[in-house]
Design a protein around this motif. Structure first.
Motif, PDB file in Angstrom:
ATOM      1  N   LEU A  25       0.837  -1.115   0.062  1.00 17.20           N
ATOM      2  CA  LEU A  25       0.183   0.111  -0.085  1.00 17.20           C
ATOM      3  C   LEU A  25       0.798   1.177  -0.142  1.00 17.20           C
ATOM      4  O   LEU A  25       0.505   2.309  -0.653  1.00 17.20           O
ATOM      5  N   ARG A  26       2.123   1.393   0.781  1.00 13.59           N
ATOM      6  CA  ARG A  26       2.960   2.479   0.737  1.00 13.59           C
ATOM      7  C   ARG A  26       3.309   2.657  -0.728  1.00 13.59           C
ATOM      8  O   ARG A  26       3.599   3.883  -1.164  1.00 13.59           O
ATOM      9  N   ASN A  27       3.645   1.602  -1.309  1.00 12.52           N
ATOM     10  CA  ASN A  27       4.162   1.723  -2.687  1.00 12.52           C
ATOM     11  C   ASN A  27       3.033   1.986  -3.706  1.00 12.52           C
ATOM     12  O   ASN A  27       3.465   2.277  -5.041  1.00 12.52           O
ATOM     13  N   ARG A  28       1.945   1.969  -3.719  1.00 14.38           N
ATOM     14  CA  ARG A  28       0.738   2.060  -4.507  1.00 14.38           C
ATOM     15  C   ARG A  28       0.928   3.163  -5.436  1.00 14.38           C
ATOM     16  O   ARG A  28       0.628   3.274  -6.439  1.00 14.38           O
ATOM     17  N   PHE A  29       1.079   4.327  -4.661  1.00 15.45           N
ATOM     18  CA  PHE A  29       1.164   5.677  -5.432  1.00 15.45           C
ATOM     19  C   PHE A  29       2.428   6.256  -5.913  1.00 15.45           C
ATOM     20  O   PHE A  29       2.645   7.265  -6.269  1.00 15.45           O
ATOM     21  N   ALA A  30       3.502   5.813  -4.925  1.00 20.66           N
ATOM     22  CA  ALA A  30       4.881   6.403  -5.091  1.00 20.66           C
ATOM     23  C   ALA A  30       5.923   5.509  -5.802  1.00 20.66           C
ATOM     24  O   ALA A  30       5.899   3.967  -5.583  1.00 20.66           O
ATOM     25  N   ILE A  31       6.321   6.119  -6.849  1.00 22.23           N
ATOM     26  CA  ILE A  31       7.257   5.473  -7.829  1.00 22.23           C
ATOM     27  C   ILE A  31       8.697   5.542  -7.277  1.00 22.23           C
ATOM     28  O   ILE A  31       9.079   6.709  -7.306  1.00 22.23           O
ATOM     29  N   THR A 216       1.418  -2.994  -9.136  1.00 24.97           N
ATOM     30  CA  THR A 216       0.748  -4.263  -8.583  1.00 24.97           C
ATOM     31  C   THR A 216      -0.496  -4.565  -9.383  1.00 24.97           C
ATOM     32  O   THR A 216      -1.215  -3.444  -9.922  1.00 24.97           O
ATOM     33  N   PHE A 217      -1.162  -5.708  -9.582  1.00 29.07           N
ATOM     34  CA  PHE A 217      -2.598  -5.710  -9.964  1.00 29.07           C
ATOM     35  C   PHE A 217      -3.515  -4.851  -9.649  1.00 29.07           C
ATOM     36  O   PHE A 217      -4.253  -4.321 -10.116  1.00 29.07           O
ATOM     37  N   GLY A 218      -3.818  -4.936  -8.205  1.00 31.01           N
ATOM     38  CA  GLY A 218      -4.487  -3.814  -7.475  1.00 31.01           C
ATOM     39  C   GLY A 218      -4.319  -2.414  -8.083  1.00 31.01           C
ATOM     40  O   GLY A 218      -5.362  -1.755  -8.048  1.00 31.01           O
ATOM     41  N   SER A 219      -3.238  -1.980  -8.205  1.00 31.56           N
ATOM     42  CA  SER A 219      -3.008  -0.788  -8.439  1.00 31.56           C
ATOM     43  C   SER A 219      -3.426  -0.418  -9.915  1.00 31.56           C
ATOM     44  O   SER A 219      -3.957   0.745 -10.301  1.00 31.56           O
ATOM     45  N   LEU A 220      -3.191  -1.440 -10.740  1.00 34.38           N
ATOM     46  CA  LEU A 220      -3.718  -1.315 -12.177  1.00 34.38           C
ATOM     47  C   LEU A 220      -5.153  -0.989 -12.321  1.00 34.38           C
ATOM     48  O   LEU A 220      -5.831  -0.232 -12.966  1.00 34.38           O
ATOM     49  N   LEU A 221      -5.939  -1.920 -11.518  1.00 38.17           N
ATOM     50  CA  LEU A 221      -7.328  -1.984 -11.464  1.00 38.17           C
ATOM     51  C   LEU A 221      -7.829  -0.503 -10.813  1.00 38.17           C
ATOM     52  O   LEU A 221      -8.725   0.170 -11.376  1.00 38.17           O
ATOM     53  N   GLU A 222      -7.100  -0.028  -9.802  1.00 37.32           N
ATOM     54  CA  GLU A 222      -7.229   1.352  -9.228  1.00 37.32           C
ATOM     55  C   GLU A 222      -7.217   2.453 -10.426  1.00 37.32           C
ATOM     56  O   GLU A 222      -8.178   3.370 -10.432  1.00 37.32           O
ATOM     57  N   GLU A 223      -6.395   2.396 -10.990  1.00 38.68           N
ATOM     58  CA  GLU A 223      -5.923   3.431 -11.931  1.00 38.68           C
ATOM     59  C   GLU A 223      -6.996   3.551 -13.254  1.00 38.68           C
ATOM     60  O   GLU A 223      -7.060   4.531 -13.470  1.00 38.68           O
ATOM     61  N   SER A 227     -11.644  -1.261 -10.146  1.00 34.43           N
ATOM     62  CA  SER A 227     -11.546  -2.036  -8.935  1.00 34.43           C
ATOM     63  C   SER A 227     -12.924  -2.831  -8.366  1.00 34.43           C
ATOM     64  O   SER A 227     -12.836  -3.940  -7.752  1.00 34.43           O
ATOM     65  N   ASN A 228     -13.975  -2.558  -8.803  1.00 41.17           N
ATOM     66  CA  ASN A 228     -15.381  -3.139  -8.608  1.00 41.17           C
ATOM     67  C   ASN A 228     -15.830  -3.792  -9.725  1.00 41.17           C
ATOM     68  O   ASN A 228     -16.911  -4.249  -9.656  1.00 41.17           O
ATOM     69  N   ARG A 229     -15.040  -3.820 -10.842  1.00 37.35           N
ATOM     70  CA  ARG A 229     -15.585  -4.583 -12.158  1.00 37.35           C
ATOM     71  C   ARG A 229     -15.237  -5.962 -12.230  1.00 37.35           C
ATOM     72  O   ARG A 229     -14.314  -6.317 -11.464  1.00 37.35           O
ATOM     73  N   TRP A 243       5.769 -15.034 -10.187  1.00 36.30           N
ATOM     74  CA  TRP A 243       5.696 -15.698  -8.661  1.00 36.30           C
ATOM     75  C   TRP A 243       5.605 -14.578  -7.714  1.00 36.30           C
ATOM     76  O   TRP A 243       4.754 -14.407  -7.003  1.00 36.30           O
ATOM     77  N   GLU A 244       6.366 -13.461  -7.820  1.00 37.67           N
ATOM     78  CA  GLU A 244       6.461 -12.564  -6.782  1.00 37.67           C
ATOM     79  C   GLU A 244       5.153 -11.533  -7.026  1.00 37.67           C
ATOM     80  O   GLU A 244       4.773 -11.007  -6.043  1.00 37.67           O
ATOM     81  N   SER A 245       4.815 -11.596  -8.416  1.00 36.15           N
ATOM     82  CA  SER A 245       3.501 -10.521  -8.595  1.00 36.15           C
ATOM     83  C   SER A 245       2.383 -11.159  -7.849  1.00 36.15           C
ATOM     84  O   SER A 245       1.525 -10.429  -7.501  1.00 36.15           O
ATOM     85  N   LEU A 246       2.235 -12.551  -7.813  1.00 32.79           N
ATOM     86  CA  LEU A 246       1.171 -13.095  -7.169  1.00 32.79           C
ATOM     87  C   LEU A 246       1.231 -12.802  -5.484  1.00 32.79           C
ATOM     88  O   LEU A 246       0.301 -13.036  -4.937  1.00 32.79           O
ATOM     89  N   GLU A 247       2.658 -12.451  -5.050  1.00 26.43           N
ATOM     90  CA  GLU A 247       2.531 -12.501  -3.769  1.00 26.43           C
ATOM     91  C   GLU A 247       1.687 -10.987  -3.323  1.00 26.43           C
ATOM     92  O   GLU A 247       0.953 -11.069  -2.471  1.00 26.43           O
ATOM     93  N   ALA A 248       1.972 -10.003  -4.209  1.00 27.88           N
ATOM     94  CA  ALA A 248       1.141  -8.663  -4.024  1.00 27.88           C
ATOM     95  C   ALA A 248      -0.312  -8.865  -4.165  1.00 27.88           C
ATOM     96  O   ALA A 248      -1.271  -8.395  -3.476  1.00 27.88           O
ATOM     97  N   ILE A 249      -0.556  -9.682  -5.297  1.00 24.84           N
ATOM     98  CA  ILE A 249      -1.955 -10.096  -5.262  1.00 24.84           C
ATOM     99  C   ILE A 249      -2.794 -10.748  -4.345  1.00 24.84           C
ATOM    100  O   ILE A 249      -3.854 -10.292  -3.731  1.00 24.84           O
ATOM    101  N   PHE A 250      -2.199 -11.693  -3.503  1.00 24.36           N
ATOM    102  CA  PHE A 250      -2.737 -12.220  -2.115  1.00 24.36           C
ATOM    103  C   PHE A 250      -2.771 -11.138  -1.259  1.00 24.36           C
ATOM    104  O   PHE A 250      -3.965 -11.075  -0.582  1.00 24.36           O
ATOM    105  N   VAL A 251      -1.810 -10.208  -0.850  1.00 28.44           N
ATOM    106  CA  VAL A 251      -2.176  -9.210  -0.108  1.00 28.44           C
ATOM    107  C   VAL A 251      -3.099  -8.356  -0.233  1.00 28.44           C
ATOM    108  O   VAL A 251      -4.010  -7.998   0.522  1.00 28.44           O
ATOM    109  N   GLU A 252      -3.233  -7.673  -1.540  1.00 27.38           N
ATOM    110  CA  GLU A 252      -4.242  -6.926  -2.055  1.00 27.38           C
ATOM    111  C   GLU A 252      -5.727  -7.719  -1.836  1.00 27.38           C
ATOM    112  O   GLU A 252      -6.756  -7.031  -2.050  1.00 27.38           O
ATOM    113  N   ARG A 253      -5.637  -9.072  -2.078  1.00 25.33           N
ATOM    114  CA  ARG A 253      -6.988  -9.688  -2.304  1.00 25.33           C
ATOM    115  C   ARG A 253      -7.493  -9.306  -3.746  1.00 25.33           C
ATOM    116  O   ARG A 253      -8.866  -8.965  -3.856  1.00 25.33           O
ATOM    117  N   SER A 254      -6.802  -8.949  -4.864  1.00 24.19           N
ATOM    118  CA  SER A 254      -7.293  -8.186  -6.085  1.00 24.19           C
ATOM    119  C   SER A 254      -7.782  -9.151  -7.037  1.00 24.19           C
ATOM    120  O   SER A 254      -8.206  -8.963  -8.271  1.00 24.19           O
TER     121      SER A 254
END
Length: 333
Positions: A25-31, A216-223, A227-229, A243-254
């Motif tokens: 979440l901290r990195n969702r909007f900061a590049i 992250t996938f959740g960030s793409l959905l938000e942008e 997110s609710n589609r 592999w590591e991308s799915l880690e973030a997906i698990f945390v976001e529940r996206s």
């Protein structure tokens, strides 16, 4: 009050999920510009159960993902329960043994490949989207997974092979959000219903050492305001970064609104030039277990025949990768 051992581990797993979640979440909007190794150092090892001895960074990685997966809820249809729309169970619960870091290299390799080749559910009808050769993908089109308008697809990674994306937009008239930072092309709209973005999927929102923008996938959905589609298809083919991308997906529940998930899984032999160890196979296994816990059951797989290698553990001829297909059984409840 003295906590039981199981209660202690549950609290530890929840804490692990919270720590990685805060990082994402901290990195969702900061590049930030970081290398992959620097990114791993930022995440760092999470506290581990006393029964586990930490001896290397890879061990920490296996422990971390195990804690994250253990904290995930069991979603979807319970194995063996009645399914709708003509779907049938093949093996409700995986019959293969878990892949552990303590196994011999040969046993870990065999266990991993047995796992990704074990089907759980039968889809009554499927179709090919894209060309017949590598680059095309199979889709379940029965019941709630029938592709009908309005439909939304996320196609992440294509490597210059666009047959899937052209068919999903031309034939099925789906809105297709395509992502690949490796092509050297800027964001643009190649055709009606098809959007291309010079962005890749990652464990956090960063610009990596190759100057690739990752989200992250959740960030793409938000942008994109999605997110609710409902996402009819999420296709991931990102050359070992899955592999590591799915880690973030698990945390976001996206994945909660995704109907079908299709992933090309790779081992490090082809893309890292290294040999997978039992710890690597244990890490791969935990990611697959996480997909299962979220209610996605495997109905199909295809071992890619090209670009294979000879295993140093078993001397077997192994493929470069495997296309593995899942349906979200929450839509079959």
């Amino acid at each position: 009050m003295k906590l039981t051992r199981s209660r202690q581990f549950h609290l530890l797993a929840s804490f692990a999920l919270l720590i990685l979640g805060l990082f994402v979440l901290r990195n969702r909007f900061a590049i930030n510009v970081v290398s992959n190794s620097e990114l791993r150092e930022q995440i760092g090892p999470l506290p581990s159960p006393k029964s586990v001895v930490v001896t290397s960074n890879k061990t920490d990685e296996v422990e971390r993902i195990t804690l994250i997966v253990d904290a995930l809820p069991h979603l979807g249809v319970k194995g063996g329960a009645t399914l709708k729309n003509g779907f049938e169970w093949v093996t409700p619960e995986r019959s293969t043994k878990p892949v552990l870091a303590t196994m011999t290299p040969a046993d870990a390799e065999i266990g991993f490949y047995n796992y990704i080749q074990s089907l759980q559910i039968k889809c009554p009808e499927k179709t090919r989207i894209g060309r017949k050769e590598d680059g095309g993908w199979d889709a379940c089109i029965s019941g709630p997974f029938k592709i009908s308008q309005p439909c939304l697809v996320y196609s992440i990674g294509m490597g210059g092979e666009w047959s899937f994306d052209h068919m999903i937009t031309d034939k099925y008239k789906c809105l297709d959000m395509a992502y690949d930072p490796t092509l050297g092309k800027g964001d643009h709209k190649p055709k009606e219903l098809l959007w291309f973005y010079n962005t890749g999927l990652g464990i956090a929102n960063v610009v990596n050492s190759r100057n690739w923008k990752l989200r992250t996938f959740g960030s793409l959905l938000e942008e994109n305001g999605h997110s609710n589609r409902t996402i009819d298809i999420l296709k991931i083919d990102i050359e070992y970064s899955e592999w590591e991308s799915l880690e973030a997906i698990f945390v976001e529940r996206s994945l909660r609104n995704v109907k079908q998930l299709m992933v090309e899984f790779h081992t490090m032999e082809v893309h890292e030039g290294k040999t997978s160890t039992p710890r690597d196979f244990a890490y791969y296994f935990q990611i697959l277990r996480g997909i299962d816990r979220l209610g996605f059951k495997q109905w199909h797989y295809l071992m890619t025949p090209t670009g294979g290698y000879t295993s140093k553990h078993t001397a077997r001829k192994l493929p470069c990768c495997a296309n593995v297909y899942f349906v979200n059984t929450a839509y079959l409840a």
